[in-house]
Write a protein that holds these residues in place. Structure first.
Motif, PDB file in Angstrom:
ATOM      1  N   GLU A 121     -24.612  14.733  18.376  1.00 31.13           N
ATOM      2  CA  GLU A 121     -25.256  15.601  19.383  1.00 31.13           C
ATOM      3  C   GLU A 121     -25.122  14.918  20.754  1.00 31.13           C
ATOM      4  OE1 GLU A 121     -29.212  16.098  18.022  1.00 31.13           O
ATOM      5  OE2 GLU A 121     -28.663  17.366  16.304  1.00 31.13           O
ATOM      6  N   THR A 122     -24.117  15.278  21.474  1.00 33.16           N
ATOM      7  CA  THR A 122     -23.825  14.659  22.782  1.00 33.16           C
ATOM      8  C   THR A 122     -24.816  15.068  23.858  1.00 33.16           C
ATOM      9  OG1 THR A 122     -22.322  16.522  23.248  1.00 33.16           O
ATOM     10  CG2 THR A 122     -21.366  14.547  22.290  1.00 33.16           C
ATOM     11  N   ASP A 123     -25.407  16.266  23.721  1.00 28.14           N
ATOM     12  CA  ASP A 123     -26.331  16.721  24.748  1.00 28.14           C
ATOM     13  C   ASP A 123     -27.651  15.983  24.679  1.00 28.14           C
ATOM     14  OD1 ASP A 123     -27.781  19.663  23.150  1.00 28.14           O
ATOM     15  OD2 ASP A 123     -26.726  17.930  22.281  1.00 28.14           O
ATOM     16  N   ALA A 136     -32.443   6.043  -1.136  1.00 28.75           N
ATOM     17  CA  ALA A 136     -32.317   7.444  -0.724  1.00 28.75           C
ATOM     18  C   ALA A 136     -32.786   7.626   0.722  1.00 28.75           C
ATOM     19  CB  ALA A 136     -33.134   8.344  -1.659  1.00 28.75           C
ATOM     20  N   THR A 137     -33.894   6.942   1.078  1.00 26.15           N
ATOM     21  CA  THR A 137     -34.384   6.998   2.459  1.00 26.15           C
ATOM     22  C   THR A 137     -33.372   6.404   3.422  1.00 26.15           C
ATOM     23  OG1 THR A 137     -36.666   6.846   1.657  1.00 26.15           O
ATOM     24  CG2 THR A 137     -36.281   6.337   3.976  1.00 26.15           C
ATOM     25  N   ASN A 138     -32.777   5.299   3.004  1.00 28.40           N
ATOM     26  CA  ASN A 138     -31.761   4.655   3.837  1.00 28.40           C
ATOM     27  C   ASN A 138     -30.561   5.564   4.038  1.00 28.40           C
ATOM     28  OD1 ASN A 138     -30.523   2.659   5.317  1.00 28.40           O
ATOM     29  ND2 ASN A 138     -29.644   1.641   3.530  1.00 28.40           N
ATOM     30  N   GLN A 139     -30.177   6.238   2.944  1.00 33.70           N
ATOM     31  CA  GLN A 139     -29.053   7.173   3.074  1.00 33.70           C
ATOM     32  C   GLN A 139     -29.416   8.341   3.976  1.00 33.70           C
ATOM     33  OE1 GLN A 139     -25.994   6.705   1.804  1.00 33.70           O
ATOM     34  NE2 GLN A 139     -25.356   8.566   2.911  1.00 33.70           N
ATOM     35  N   HIS A 140     -30.650   8.791   3.848  1.00 36.19           N
ATOM     36  CA  HIS A 140     -31.104   9.890   4.709  1.00 36.19           C
ATOM     37  C   HIS A 140     -31.091   9.465   6.174  1.00 36.19           C
ATOM     38  CE1 HIS A 140     -33.339  13.430   5.977  1.00 36.19           C
ATOM     39  NE2 HIS A 140     -34.224  12.623   6.594  1.00 36.19           N
ATOM     40  N   LEU A 141     -31.507   8.218   6.409  1.00 36.69           N
ATOM     41  CA  LEU A 141     -31.483   7.708   7.781  1.00 36.69           C
ATOM     42  C   LEU A 141     -30.050   7.597   8.304  1.00 36.69           C
ATOM     43  CD1 LEU A 141     -34.217   4.919   7.553  1.00 36.69           C
ATOM     44  CD2 LEU A 141     -34.385   7.125   8.736  1.00 36.69           C
ATOM     45  N   LYS A 142     -29.156   7.184   7.419  1.00 40.34           N
ATOM     46  CA  LYS A 142     -27.752   7.110   7.838  1.00 40.34           C
ATOM     47  C   LYS A 142     -27.207   8.501   8.194  1.00 40.34           C
ATOM     48  CE  LYS A 142     -26.482   2.933   5.316  1.00 40.34           C
ATOM     49  NZ  LYS A 142     -25.636   2.351   4.232  1.00 40.34           N
ATOM     50  N   ASP A 143     -27.529   9.472   7.331  1.00 42.42           N
ATOM     51  CA  ASP A 143     -27.084  10.852   7.607  1.00 42.42           C
ATOM     52  C   ASP A 143     -27.684  11.380   8.912  1.00 42.42           C
ATOM     53  OD1 ASP A 143     -25.704  10.734   5.254  1.00 42.42           O
ATOM     54  OD2 ASP A 143     -27.256  11.772   4.069  1.00 42.42           O
ATOM     55  N   ASP A 144     -28.947  11.060   9.133  1.00 42.68           N
ATOM     56  CA  ASP A 144     -29.605  11.503  10.362  1.00 42.68           C
ATOM     57  C   ASP A 144     -28.989  10.814  11.578  1.00 42.68           C
ATOM     58  OD1 ASP A 144     -31.892  13.005  11.608  1.00 42.68           O
ATOM     59  OD2 ASP A 144     -32.434  10.945  12.199  1.00 42.68           O
ATOM     60  N   LEU A 145     -28.620   9.540  11.382  1.00 44.36           N
ATOM     61  CA  LEU A 145     -27.987   8.808  12.484  1.00 44.36           C
ATOM     62  C   LEU A 145     -26.647   9.423  12.856  1.00 44.36           C
ATOM     63  CD1 LEU A 145     -27.967   6.375  14.387  1.00 44.36           C
ATOM     64  CD2 LEU A 145     -26.950   5.036  12.524  1.00 44.36           C
ATOM     65  N   ILE A 146     -25.855   9.796  11.801  1.00 48.85           N
ATOM     66  CA  ILE A 146     -24.550  10.443  12.084  1.00 48.85           C
ATOM     67  C   ILE A 146     -24.747  11.780  12.795  1.00 48.85           C
ATOM     68  CG2 ILE A 146     -22.525  11.455  10.981  1.00 48.85           C
ATOM     69  CD1 ILE A 146     -22.796   9.313   8.812  1.00 48.85           C
ATOM     70  N   LYS A 160     -31.703  10.510  24.202  1.00 44.45           N
ATOM     71  CA  LYS A 160     -32.769  10.534  23.190  1.00 44.45           C
ATOM     72  C   LYS A 160     -32.268  10.018  21.836  1.00 44.45           C
ATOM     73  CE  LYS A 160     -36.340  13.528  21.316  1.00 44.45           C
ATOM     74  NZ  LYS A 160     -36.201  13.069  19.955  1.00 44.45           N
ATOM     75  N   THR A 161     -30.989  10.343  21.548  1.00 40.11           N
ATOM     76  CA  THR A 161     -30.407   9.889  20.299  1.00 40.11           C
ATOM     77  C   THR A 161     -30.311   8.364  20.259  1.00 40.11           C
ATOM     78  OG1 THR A 161     -29.121  11.938  20.080  1.00 40.11           O
ATOM     79  CG2 THR A 161     -28.405  10.025  18.789  1.00 40.11           C
ATOM     80  N   LEU A 215     -31.964   6.196  17.767  1.00 38.87           N
ATOM     81  CA  LEU A 215     -31.101   5.316  16.972  1.00 38.87           C
ATOM     82  C   LEU A 215     -31.641   3.878  16.951  1.00 38.87           C
ATOM     83  CD1 LEU A 215     -28.514   4.858  15.378  1.00 38.87           C
ATOM     84  CD2 LEU A 215     -27.315   4.515  17.540  1.00 38.87           C
ATOM     85  N   ALA A 216     -32.111   3.431  18.147  1.00 41.45           N
ATOM     86  CA  ALA A 216     -32.670   2.080  18.200  1.00 41.45           C
ATOM     87  C   ALA A 216     -33.890   1.970  17.293  1.00 41.45           C
ATOM     88  CB  ALA A 216     -33.034   1.738  19.640  1.00 41.45           C
ATOM     89  N   VAL A 217     -34.748   3.022  17.402  1.00 40.71           N
ATOM     90  CA  VAL A 217     -35.930   3.030  16.555  1.00 40.71           C
ATOM     91  C   VAL A 217     -35.535   3.084  15.071  1.00 40.71           C
ATOM     92  CG1 VAL A 217     -38.006   4.322  15.929  1.00 40.71           C
ATOM     93  CG2 VAL A 217     -37.384   4.050  18.342  1.00 40.71           C
ATOM     94  N   ALA A 218     -34.533   3.958  14.789  1.00 42.44           N
ATOM     95  CA  ALA A 218     -34.082   4.098  13.400  1.00 42.44           C
ATOM     96  C   ALA A 218     -33.488   2.799  12.884  1.00 42.44           C
ATOM     97  CB  ALA A 218     -33.061   5.233  13.292  1.00 42.44           C
ATOM     98  N   ARG A 219     -32.757   2.120  13.789  1.00 37.77           N
ATOM     99  CA  ARG A 219     -32.174   0.842  13.362  1.00 37.77           C
ATOM    100  C   ARG A 219     -33.269  -0.205  13.091  1.00 37.77           C
ATOM    101  NH1 ARG A 219     -26.987   0.213  17.455  1.00 37.77           N
ATOM    102  NH2 ARG A 219     -25.637   1.695  16.332  1.00 37.77           N
ATOM    103  N   MET A 220     -34.284  -0.196  13.953  1.00 39.57           N
ATOM    104  CA  MET A 220     -35.381  -1.136  13.708  1.00 39.57           C
ATOM    105  C   MET A 220     -36.059  -0.831  12.361  1.00 39.57           C
ATOM    106  SD  MET A 220     -37.101  -1.412  17.518  1.00 39.57           S
ATOM    107  CE  MET A 220     -38.420  -2.405  16.885  1.00 39.57           C
ATOM    108  N   GLU A 221     -36.294   0.458  12.123  1.00 35.10           N
ATOM    109  CA  GLU A 221     -36.897   0.843  10.849  1.00 35.10           C
ATOM    110  C   GLU A 221     -35.985   0.502   9.674  1.00 35.10           C
ATOM    111  OE1 GLU A 221     -39.547   4.638  12.507  1.00 35.10           O
ATOM    112  OE2 GLU A 221     -37.806   4.961  11.204  1.00 35.10           O
ATOM    113  N   ALA A 222     -34.663   0.733   9.944  1.00 31.22           N
ATOM    114  CA  ALA A 222     -33.708   0.414   8.869  1.00 31.22           C
ATOM    115  C   ALA A 222     -33.691  -1.084   8.580  1.00 31.22           C
ATOM    116  CB  ALA A 222     -32.309   0.906   9.234  1.00 31.22           C
ATOM    117  N   ASP A 223     -33.756  -1.881   9.661  1.00 32.11           N
ATOM    118  CA  ASP A 223     -33.777  -3.340   9.464  1.00 32.11           C
ATOM    119  C   ASP A 223     -35.017  -3.770   8.699  1.00 32.11           C
ATOM    120  OD1 ASP A 223     -32.297  -4.007  12.725  1.00 32.11           O
ATOM    121  OD2 ASP A 223     -31.374  -3.622  10.760  1.00 32.11           O
TER     122      ASP A 223
END
Length: 229
Positions: free
Chosen positions: A159-161, A144-154, A165-166, A170-178
């Motif tokens: 958010e182009t502006d 569920a956390t992984n899915q939440h991270l995926k949703d947050d990543l999308i 920061k994204t 994202l890098a941090v999220a990917r490291m956490e996801a890994d």
């Protein structure tokens, strides 16, 4: 003329009794007996022949009785031999019964030990099941956390502006996801190992066929599903 002869006490007593019954003296009874013996008639030839025939018959009967006695002795010897053989068999049976009793006691001891081991394994299995349930719950939470991270990543990608920061997030999220994937992978391996171990224990307990009693199952709250396998 007087003639003297020694008599034992029982003979004297019997003479007195007979003399008293006949109403004569002891001396007269003795005189009558001697006179009767001396003047008894001589047996005839026919009487002697009959006596010889009777004697021969008695000898023949005696021979038959001796034959029967020998047969009886043989039968008694055979019965004695059978009795000795029966005693030997009885001793052997008693020895075998004693050996069977010892084997039964050993079997009871092994059965009680096996029952104790099975109960201990059942308790261990319940602990493993509880741990597996916790790991499954943790896995679901991780998914569920992984899915939440995926949703947050999308969401962050849209958010182009806040692209820079994204990207950092994202890098941090990917490291956490890994890290989370590695953790999930390790836990999945633990779950697989525990599932295999639970299957082996279930198979071993199923082979033992040591189902506890109804009262013990109700008292300890054991599951029927485990014993139905």
């Amino acid at each position: 003329m007087r003639v003297y002869a020694p008599l034992d006490d029982p003979a004297v007593i019997e003479l007195d009794q007979v003399a008293t019954k006949r109403g004569i003296s002891r001396a007269q009874l003795i005189i009558n007996a001697i006179d009767s013996y001396l003047h008894q008639p001589e047996p005839s030839t026919e009487e002697l022949d009959q006596l010889r025939i009777n004697l021969d018959q008695k000898d023949s009967e005696l021979d038959q009785m001796r034959i029967k006695l020998d047969q009886t002795n043989n039968e008694m010897d055979q019965l004695k031999l059978q009795l000795d053989q029966t005693k030997i068999k009885l001793d052997q049976s008693n020895t075998e019964a004693s050996n069977l009793k010892d084997e039964l006691e050993q079997f009871k001891t092994k059965y009680n030990q096996t029952t104790s081991d099975a109960t201990q394994r059942w308790e261990e299995l319940k602990g493993y099941k509880s741990e597996v349930t916790k790991l499954k719950k943790l896995l679901e939470e991780s998914q569920a956390t992984n899915q939440h991270l995926k949703d947050d990543l999308i969401k962050r990608q849209s958010e182009t502006d806040l692209l820079a920061k994204t990207r950092e997030d994202l890098a941090v999220a990917r490291m956490e996801a890994d890290k989370l994937k590695e953790t999930i992978s390790l836990r999945n391996q633990d779950v697989s190992f525990l599932q295999g171990h639970v299957a082996q224990l279930t198979q071993s307990i199923g082979q033992l066929s040591l189902k506890p009693g109804e009262d013990e199952i109700k008292r300890k709250g054991w599951s029927w599903r485990f014993w139905r396998r």
